[in-house]
Design a protein around this motif. Sequence first.
Motif, short mmCIF file in Angstrom:
data_model
loop_
_atom_site.label_atom_id
_atom_site.label_comp_id
_atom_site.label_asym_id
_atom_site.label_seq_id
_atom_site.Cartn_x
_atom_site.Cartn_y
_atom_site.Cartn_z
N LYS A 40 0.82 -1.21 0.00
CA LYS A 40 0.00 0.00 0.00
C LYS A 40 0.85 1.27 0.00
CE LYS A 40 -3.81 2.23 2.41
NZ LYS A 40 -4.79 2.11 3.49
N TYR A 41 2.02 1.21 0.63
CA TYR A 41 2.87 2.39 0.78
C TYR A 41 4.19 2.27 0.01
CZ TYR A 41 -0.43 2.72 4.61
OH TYR A 41 -1.59 2.73 5.35
N SER A 42 4.33 1.25 -0.79
CA SER A 42 5.60 0.99 -1.47
C SER A 42 5.99 2.09 -2.45
CB SER A 42 5.56 -0.36 -2.19
OG SER A 42 4.58 -0.35 -3.21
N SER A 43 5.02 2.87 -2.91
CA SER A 43 5.35 3.95 -3.85
C SER A 43 6.24 5.02 -3.21
CB SER A 43 4.07 4.60 -4.38
OG SER A 43 3.34 5.21 -3.33
N PHE A 44 6.28 5.07 -1.88
CA PHE A 44 7.15 6.03 -1.20
C PHE A 44 8.62 5.61 -1.32
CE2 PHE A 44 3.11 6.73 1.01
CZ PHE A 44 3.04 8.11 0.99
N GLY A 45 8.85 4.33 -1.50
CA GLY A 45 10.21 3.81 -1.62
C GLY A 45 10.94 3.82 -0.28
N GLU A 46 12.10 3.18 -0.28
CA GLU A 46 12.90 3.07 0.94
C GLU A 46 13.34 4.45 1.44
OE1 GLU A 46 16.87 0.67 2.11
OE2 GLU A 46 15.45 -0.39 0.82
N ASP A 47 13.70 5.34 0.53
CA ASP A 47 14.12 6.68 0.94
C ASP A 47 12.97 7.51 1.50
OD1 ASP A 47 16.75 6.20 0.23
OD2 ASP A 47 16.52 7.05 -1.79
N GLY A 48 11.76 7.14 1.17
CA GLY A 48 10.59 7.86 1.66
C GLY A 48 9.93 7.18 2.84
#
Length: 69
Positions: A40-48
């Motif tokens: 659900k939140y993967s679009s933020f990426g690791e840096d986000g």
Amino acid sequence: PGYGAQGASARDLSAFFDEKGEGAIVNSSRGIICAYKNDKYSSFGEDGYADASRAATLDMIEDINSAVR
């Protein structure tokens, strides 16, 4: 179980709140700290990860408030 990764839903926790929606503290460590790993939140990426954590927290609050009201 705890909320989220441990299996409890907002409905499961609603009995711990009083008629004003107060009286409980809900912890969701993995669900918030590791939110960026959730689809659900993967679009933020690791840096986000911080933005993903914020989004997961806001979703948790909305979920619990809807079950308590």
